[in-house]
Design a protein around this motif. Structure first.
Motif, PDB file in Angstrom:
ATOM      1  N   ILE A 197      68.422  40.571  54.855  1.00  0.00           N
ATOM      2  CA  ILE A 197      69.044  41.961  54.871  1.00  0.00           C
ATOM      3  C   ILE A 197      68.309  42.801  56.087  1.00  0.00           C
ATOM      4  CG2 ILE A 197      69.609  44.085  53.767  1.00  0.00           C
ATOM      5  CD1 ILE A 197      69.986  42.431  51.232  1.00  0.00           C
ATOM      6  N   ALA A 198      66.860  42.714  56.202  1.00  0.00           N
ATOM      7  CA  ALA A 198      66.219  43.349  57.119  1.00  0.00           C
ATOM      8  C   ALA A 198      66.633  42.964  58.398  1.00  0.00           C
ATOM      9  CB  ALA A 198      64.662  43.456  56.808  1.00  0.00           C
ATOM     10  N   GLU A 199      66.510  41.696  58.534  1.00  0.00           N
ATOM     11  CA  GLU A 199      66.819  41.191  59.822  1.00  0.00           C
ATOM     12  C   GLU A 199      68.316  41.702  60.239  1.00  0.00           C
ATOM     13  OE1 GLU A 199      65.512  37.292  61.776  1.00  0.00           O
ATOM     14  OE2 GLU A 199      65.210  36.694  59.560  1.00  0.00           O
ATOM     15  N   GLU A 223      59.951  44.014  61.490  1.00  0.00           N
ATOM     16  CA  GLU A 223      58.816  44.025  60.724  1.00  0.00           C
ATOM     17  C   GLU A 223      58.889  43.851  59.338  1.00  0.00           C
ATOM     18  OE1 GLU A 223      55.122  47.641  60.172  1.00  0.00           O
ATOM     19  OE2 GLU A 223      56.540  47.439  62.050  1.00  0.00           O
ATOM     20  N   ALA A 224      59.827  44.689  58.676  1.00  0.00           N
ATOM     21  CA  ALA A 224      60.219  44.637  57.419  1.00  0.00           C
ATOM     22  C   ALA A 224      60.377  42.832  56.914  1.00  0.00           C
ATOM     23  CB  ALA A 224      61.274  45.416  56.892  1.00  0.00           C
ATOM     24  N   ALA A 225      61.233  42.508  57.676  1.00  0.00           N
ATOM     25  CA  ALA A 225      61.891  41.022  57.546  1.00  0.00           C
ATOM     26  C   ALA A 225      60.579  40.073  57.252  1.00  0.00           C
ATOM     27  CB  ALA A 225      62.773  40.486  58.509  1.00  0.00           C
ATOM     28  N   LEU A 255      62.398  28.594  53.739  1.00  0.00           N
ATOM     29  CA  LEU A 255      61.918  29.777  53.955  1.00  0.00           C
ATOM     30  C   LEU A 255      60.828  29.595  55.093  1.00  0.00           C
ATOM     31  CD1 LEU A 255      61.360  32.497  52.876  1.00  0.00           C
ATOM     32  CD2 LEU A 255      59.396  31.813  51.579  1.00  0.00           C
ATOM     33  N   CYS A 256      60.246  28.735  55.406  1.00  0.00           N
ATOM     34  CA  CYS A 256      59.601  28.439  56.537  1.00  0.00           C
ATOM     35  C   CYS A 256      60.290  28.428  57.961  1.00  0.00           C
ATOM     36  CB  CYS A 256      58.655  27.142  56.466  1.00  0.00           C
ATOM     37  SG  CYS A 256      57.566  27.170  55.487  1.00  0.00           S
ATOM     38  N   ARG A 257      61.511  28.008  57.646  1.00  0.00           N
ATOM     39  CA  ARG A 257      62.353  27.811  58.932  1.00  0.00           C
ATOM     40  C   ARG A 257      62.949  29.241  59.284  1.00  0.00           C
ATOM     41  NH1 ARG A 257      67.498  28.872  59.065  1.00  0.00           N
ATOM     42  NH2 ARG A 257      67.932  28.481  56.958  1.00  0.00           N
ATOM     43  N   LEU A 258      63.320  30.078  58.244  1.00  0.00           N
ATOM     44  CA  LEU A 258      63.493  31.661  58.382  1.00  0.00           C
ATOM     45  C   LEU A 258      62.510  32.181  59.098  1.00  0.00           C
ATOM     46  CD1 LEU A 258      65.329  32.144  55.045  1.00  0.00           C
ATOM     47  CD2 LEU A 258      66.453  32.256  57.341  1.00  0.00           C
ATOM     48  N   LEU A 259      61.328  31.967  58.658  1.00  0.00           N
ATOM     49  CA  LEU A 259      60.205  32.859  59.254  1.00  0.00           C
ATOM     50  C   LEU A 259      59.844  32.290  60.405  1.00  0.00           C
ATOM     51  CD1 LEU A 259      57.739  34.609  58.902  1.00  0.00           C
ATOM     52  CD2 LEU A 259      56.236  32.753  57.758  1.00  0.00           C
ATOM     53  N   GLY A 260      59.870  30.901  60.834  1.00  0.00           N
ATOM     54  CA  GLY A 260      59.679  30.421  62.095  1.00  0.00           C
ATOM     55  C   GLY A 260      60.766  30.841  63.189  1.00  0.00           C
ATOM     56  N   LEU A 263      62.339  33.826  62.893  1.00  0.00           N
ATOM     57  CA  LEU A 263      61.915  35.102  63.159  1.00  0.00           C
ATOM     58  C   LEU A 263      60.987  35.326  64.239  1.00  0.00           C
ATOM     59  CD1 LEU A 263      62.265  38.319  62.517  1.00  0.00           C
ATOM     60  CD2 LEU A 263      60.577  37.829  60.797  1.00  0.00           C
ATOM     61  N   LEU A 264      60.053  34.473  64.019  1.00  0.00           N
ATOM     62  CA  LEU A 264      58.430  34.553  65.069  1.00  0.00           C
ATOM     63  C   LEU A 264      58.726  34.100  66.355  1.00  0.00           C
ATOM     64  CD1 LEU A 264      56.162  32.934  62.516  1.00  0.00           C
ATOM     65  CD2 LEU A 264      56.106  35.269  63.252  1.00  0.00           C
ATOM     66  N   ARG A 265      59.818  33.055  66.462  1.00  0.00           N
ATOM     67  CA  ARG A 265      60.179  32.677  67.831  1.00  0.00           C
ATOM     68  C   ARG A 265      61.108  33.651  68.543  1.00  0.00           C
ATOM     69  NH1 ARG A 265      64.816  30.167  69.260  1.00  0.00           N
ATOM     70  NH2 ARG A 265      65.374  29.826  66.997  1.00  0.00           N
ATOM     71  N   ARG A 266      62.085  34.333  67.752  1.00  0.00           N
ATOM     72  CA  ARG A 266      62.698  35.437  68.574  1.00  0.00           C
ATOM     73  C   ARG A 266      61.881  36.691  68.944  1.00  0.00           C
ATOM     74  NH1 ARG A 266      66.518  34.114  64.460  1.00  0.00           N
ATOM     75  NH2 ARG A 266      65.830  35.797  63.068  1.00  0.00           N
ATOM     76  N   THR A 267      60.857  36.778  68.275  1.00  0.00           N
ATOM     77  CA  THR A 267      60.024  37.924  68.594  1.00  0.00           C
ATOM     78  C   THR A 267      58.848  37.501  69.552  1.00  0.00           C
ATOM     79  OG1 THR A 267      58.729  37.581  66.602  1.00  0.00           O
ATOM     80  CG2 THR A 267      60.247  39.280  66.529  1.00  0.00           C
ATOM     81  N   GLY A 268      58.806  36.215  70.166  1.00  0.00           N
ATOM     82  CA  GLY A 268      57.907  35.761  71.225  1.00  0.00           C
ATOM     83  C   GLY A 268      56.403  35.261  70.669  1.00  0.00           C
ATOM     84  N   ARG A 269      56.415  35.075  69.383  1.00  0.00           N
ATOM     85  CA  ARG A 269      55.203  34.396  68.716  1.00  0.00           C
ATOM     86  C   ARG A 269      55.628  32.612  68.515  1.00  0.00           C
ATOM     87  NH1 ARG A 269      54.512  38.547  64.141  1.00  0.00           N
ATOM     88  NH2 ARG A 269      56.631  38.908  64.419  1.00  0.00           N
ATOM     89  N   THR A 270      55.397  32.199  69.658  1.00  0.00           N
ATOM     90  CA  THR A 270      55.827  30.973  69.905  1.00  0.00           C
ATOM     91  C   THR A 270      54.680  30.077  68.801  1.00  0.00           C
ATOM     92  OG1 THR A 270      56.730  30.785  71.953  1.00  0.00           O
ATOM     93  CG2 THR A 270      56.614  28.737  71.099  1.00  0.00           C
ATOM     94  N   GLU A 271      53.455  30.083  68.942  1.00  0.00           N
ATOM     95  CA  GLU A 271      52.489  29.450  68.162  1.00  0.00           C
ATOM     96  C   GLU A 271      52.591  29.406  66.776  1.00  0.00           C
ATOM     97  OE1 GLU A 271      50.421  26.831  69.054  1.00  0.00           O
ATOM     98  OE2 GLU A 271      51.505  26.786  70.847  1.00  0.00           O
ATOM     99  N   ALA A 272      52.781  30.688  66.465  1.00  0.00           N
ATOM    100  CA  ALA A 272      53.006  31.078  65.034  1.00  0.00           C
ATOM    101  C   ALA A 272      54.257  30.492  64.485  1.00  0.00           C
ATOM    102  CB  ALA A 272      52.875  32.645  64.891  1.00  0.00           C
ATOM    103  N   ALA A 273      55.260  30.252  65.119  1.00  0.00           N
ATOM    104  CA  ALA A 273      56.430  29.874  64.894  1.00  0.00           C
ATOM    105  C   ALA A 273      56.394  28.305  64.615  1.00  0.00           C
ATOM    106  CB  ALA A 273      57.817  30.183  65.944  1.00  0.00           C
ATOM    107  N   LEU A 274      55.648  27.664  65.458  1.00  0.00           N
ATOM    108  CA  LEU A 274      55.515  26.263  65.545  1.00  0.00           C
ATOM    109  C   LEU A 274      54.645  26.099  64.191  1.00  0.00           C
ATOM    110  CD1 LEU A 274      54.657  25.406  69.085  1.00  0.00           C
ATOM    111  CD2 LEU A 274      56.576  24.586  67.700  1.00  0.00           C
TER     112      LEU A 274
END
Length: 447
Positions: A369-371, A377-379, A402-407, A409-420
């Protein structure tokens, strides 16, 4: 009946009852005994024979058991009838009133040393605590019942053991819950203790933790064995619970029509038995079935019915779990504000030790819902909290998604390594389906 009390205790009892009735020792003794004999009995200097004690009991107008062990006549039968009545009160959704009745029964049974009735009262108190979400208290009550039944056969101890396993399951301790259930199943099946009710109760109880752990093959096997045992079982409430549990495996296999039919059977049995909380749980599951089938309006109606019934019966933990499912349907029906408000309202009922899997589901949905409102940030905060809860509980069934959702989100915000890293974590759980339980599957019954 338990062993007779010491002569001194019996003597004091005889003297007290004689005095209350205004009888002399001579009147109590006649015509078979002497006043001197009654005097020695009351002084505790002689152990009266059963025949003498029956004579004295007859003169005093009490049962032999009341003199011998201080137990009123028909007490055990009366306590069992009152246990049944307390069960009806609990089934009607009045857990607090039922708990008061069970407490009184427990005190009375303990006072007279009636072990089976003590165990029955402790089992009832454990079920009341599960209903109100007091999981530590529930576990203690079930452990107390197990201690009372320590010398009994395993089938007699199974309801208490199953209650303890459910307490651990609802607390998010999935692996230990499965360990308890599988150990009991192994002992029953390898030892040739073929008790259909006990086996059915254990298999039906194992399905939920299996599903949450991602062990779908083992859950399906438990459901298959439960269905095979059902015709031999004698408890209709147990058969209804089995149908409700089996519906979960049918849903996972995409067999929605069969799942709905299984829930309909359970609901009909619960209506006939007037088991209000269990009927509410059927509405909850049918709402879930409808949601899976895309019938969102019917899903919302079923889940609202469940939520209302569980709120009325003060089944706090179950009510909060149903609220998470309802919020998911509301979000899918574009009622996100109402869904978020409902989740925030019930989130305080959960913790890492209490309803961890549904707490994680609530955080996951709040993250989505936050996304939707671009509050990344809240998401992220909600996804991370959900991930922590699921990892602690060992609920591999939901971790990969859940890992897919978080990944993402991290990819869309430019944090590629964290997303991987998030994707790799998810893949680790996805590649090992059904391997999260302890050891090999339990032995099967000789059906």
């Amino acid at each position: 009946m338990r062993e007779r009390d010491d002569p001194a205790v019996v003597g004091r009892r005889v003297q007290q009852l004689r005095t209350e009735r205004g009888l002399t020792q001579r009147q109590l003794a006649e015509p078979a005994y002497t006043p001197a004999y009654i005097s020695t009995v009351e002084a505790g200097r002689v152990r009266p024979s059963d025949e003498a004690l029956r004579h004295i009991a007859g003169r005093l107008g009490v049962a032999f058991e009341e003199l011998a062990v201080g137990q009123p006549a028909h007490l055990a039968t009366d306590l069992r009838l009152r246990l049944t009545e307390a069960q009806r009160v609990l089934a009607d959704g009045r857990a607090e009133e039922a708990a008061g009745r069970y407490e009184a029964l427990l005190a009375e049974a303990e006072g007279y040393g009636l072990v089976a009735e003590q165990a029955g009262a402790l089992l009832g108190l454990g079920e009341c605590a599960l209903e109100t979400g007091e999981l530590t208290k529930a576990r203690e009550r079930f452990e107390g019942a197990e201690r009372c039944l320590d010398g009994e056969s395993l089938p007699v101890r199974v309801p208490a053991l199953r209650g303890r396993a459910v307490s651990h399951y609802l607390a998010g301790e999935l692996r230990y819950a499965v360990y308890l259930l599988e150990s009991a199943l192994d002992e029953l099946n390898r030892g040739g203790l073929h008790d259909p009710d006990a086996l059915l109760l254990l298999y039906a109880s194992a399905i939920g933790p299996y599903m949450d752990m991602g062990a779908h093959a083992r859950a399906a096997q438990a459901a298959e064995l439960a269905l095979a045992l059902a015709p031999q079982a004698g408890d209709p409430a147990l058969i209804a619970r089995m149908h409700r549990s089996v519906a979960r495996t049918l849903l996972a296999e995409g067999r929605l029509t069969e799942a709905d039919a299984s829930l309909a059977k359970a609901a009909e049995l619960y209506r006939r038995l007037r088991l209000r909380t269990e009927l509410a749980n059927c509405h909850w599951m049918r709402g879930y079935v409808c949601a899976q089938n895309g019938e969102l309006d019917r899903a919302e109606a079923e889940l609202r019915q469940a939520y209302t019934m569980l709120s009325a019966s003060r089944a706090a933990l179950y009510r909060s779990q149903a609220a998470v499912e309802l919020a998911d349907v509301l979000h899918r029906r574009a009622k996100s504000d109402e869904a978020a408000a409902l989740l925030r309202e019930v989130l305080g009922d959960f913790s890492s030790e209490r309803g961890a899997v549904h707490a994680a589901a609530a955080h996951r949905l709040l993250g989505i819902i936050a996304e939707d409102t671009r509050d990344t940030e809240a998401a992220e905060e909600h996804y991370v909290r959900a991930l922590s809860l699921l990892e602690r509980a060992g609920a591999a069934g939901d971790l990969a998604d859940l890992c897919r959702l978080l990944g993402d989100l991290l990819r869309r915000t430019g944090r590629t390594e964290a997303a991987l890293d998030a994707y790799r974590t998810g893949l680790g759980h996805r590649t090992a389906p059904g391997t999260t339980t302890l050891g090999p599957a339990p032995a099967q019954p000789p059906l």
